[in-house]
Scaffold this active site. Sequence first.
Site, short mmCIF file in Angstrom:
data_model
loop_
_atom_site.label_atom_id
_atom_site.label_comp_id
_atom_site.label_asym_id
_atom_site.label_seq_id
_atom_site.Cartn_x
_atom_site.Cartn_y
_atom_site.Cartn_z
NE ARG A 120 82.62 47.45 16.13
CZ ARG A 120 83.25 48.41 15.12
NH1 ARG A 120 83.04 48.19 14.01
NH2 ARG A 120 83.71 49.40 15.51
CE1 TYR A 121 87.24 45.21 14.04
CE2 TYR A 121 86.25 43.28 14.35
CZ TYR A 121 87.16 44.28 15.11
OH TYR A 121 87.43 44.39 16.23
NE ARG A 124 88.72 40.85 11.25
CZ ARG A 124 89.01 42.43 11.42
NH1 ARG A 124 88.89 43.20 10.37
NH2 ARG A 124 89.57 42.56 12.33
CB CYS A 133 80.01 25.77 25.05
SG CYS A 133 80.29 27.45 24.24
CB CYS A 137 84.42 29.95 30.25
SG CYS A 137 84.97 28.94 28.82
CB CYS A 140 80.76 33.15 28.79
SG CYS A 140 80.37 33.03 27.16
NE ARG A 142 79.73 36.29 20.74
CZ ARG A 142 80.79 35.89 20.24
NH1 ARG A 142 81.00 34.60 20.09
NH2 ARG A 142 81.60 36.71 19.78
CG ASP A 300 85.01 40.89 26.04
OD1 ASP A 300 85.71 41.92 25.58
OD2 ASP A 300 84.79 39.96 24.96
CG ASP A 337 86.42 43.14 21.56
OD1 ASP A 337 86.18 44.23 20.56
OD2 ASP A 337 86.13 41.92 20.91
CE LYS A 344 88.86 40.11 18.21
NZ LYS A 344 87.50 40.34 17.86
C1 LIG Z 1 87.11 39.26 16.85
C2 LIG Z 1 86.15 39.77 15.94
C3 LIG Z 1 86.45 39.47 14.72
C4 LIG Z 1 87.75 38.68 14.14
O1 LIG Z 1 88.86 39.59 14.38
P1 LIG Z 1 90.21 39.38 13.87
O2 LIG Z 1 91.11 40.52 14.31
O3 LIG Z 1 90.27 39.36 12.37
O4 LIG Z 1 90.65 37.93 14.33
C5 LIG Z 1 85.30 39.68 13.49
N1 LIG Z 1 84.22 40.24 14.18
C6 LIG Z 1 84.02 40.36 15.36
C7 LIG Z 1 82.73 41.05 15.63
C8 LIG Z 1 84.82 40.31 16.34
O5 LIG Z 1 84.69 40.45 17.65
#
Ligand SMILES: *Cc1c(COP(=O)(O)O)cnc(C)c1O
Length: 401
Positions: A120-121, A124, A133, A137, A140, A142, A300, A337, A344
Amino acid sequence: MTTTPMQDLRTKRMLTRDHLLAYSTESESWLAALGRRYTSVEQLQGVLNNLPTLSADVVERFDFKLTPYLAQLMDENDPNCPIRLQYLPSNSEVDYKPYELGDSLAEDHHMPEGTVIVHRYPQRVLFLVQPTCGAYCRYCTRARFVAHAAVHQSEIEASIQYLKAHTEVADVLLSGGDPLLLTNDKLDALLSRIRTECPHVRFLRIGSRLPVQLPTRIDAGLCELLERNNVQMVNIHINHPKEITPLLASRLKMLRKAGVMLGNQVVLLKGVNDDALVLRELFMQCIEMGVRPYYVYSMDLVPGNSHFVVDLARMKELYHQVRGWISGPAVPTFVIDGMAGLGKMPIMPEYIAYDDMLGVVTATNFEGRTSRMDFLAPGFDWNTTNPNCQEDFIPHTGAKT
Ligand SMILES: *Cc1c(COP(=O)(O)O)cnc(C)c1O
């Protein structure tokens, strides 16, 4: 001949009230403890009182699993016990709202074909290594994914190939489901492959609630393999101080000794932890255990969890009632989110207000006291005769006192 609870423990998998009182999670392996999980609310009859009477829809909605360790932490009688509310189903769950989406964060749109990676980012990714799990929860995020039969080896393989090919990925976060449900051998094999085949990955972390649901999962073998594979961070998920025990604290200490940074992620849930004193206590207890409060999430929205939503004004108010009242390092970032995969975004009450028409900067602290700090206004005239720095402003005379 009657048997004592201790004798029964050796043969009975599921624990009645007497057995539960006599039971110690530390007396057996974490895998054996998983074998004793309750798998329906009915099995808790006689273990906990005042259980909810559930409609069939609720029972079918989502898997139920509860470790005996968590059952021990639940209040025997109080239906509003904050741990019960997180794990026991409620009839409010089938009061569906049309705008509840199964995949509200649009993660599926960010999953490269054939992989279990959410990218998504820019640099990372989430790596969803395992779909189940230790306990489920009810809120959840997911739920659409967890409790499913398996993540296939071909998906793991495709994910590793994706990571290898995407050298811009510097941060891999193992998630799921719960990555710590993998045995030490399997986890070790996976981490070693990432470390050897993807040298561009600088930061390797794990998100898991298993330490909080079954602290004995943190064993010497796990600590050794995390250290050897240089897993720099483990984020856990404690929502309420009632989930903190001496056993949890001692096992987390083993992780810290293995050089792992610890963070805690909280989901704000109405009726569970939407209370400033609860949050302050939780964050201070985390810091005492060497766990840095990392995020407080707005929950969420997914089908069946809208009864837990805490509104934005209350969320800001809670932040305001935390920042300044407890140690700075104990204050996490509050985030939302975004739906549709925005990612986020931090939320915060306004402490520093800037009026660009008047060039006025007003700072308001945690107690509500204010001061003017106009010298921070863009284009501030440093030759002005009226600096407009009020209340706490003490003119600097140049004289030594
Ligand atoms: C939360 C999340 C991350 C990690 O985010 P950080 O702010 O670096 O902890 C990475 N990818 C996705 C899709 C997320 O939802």
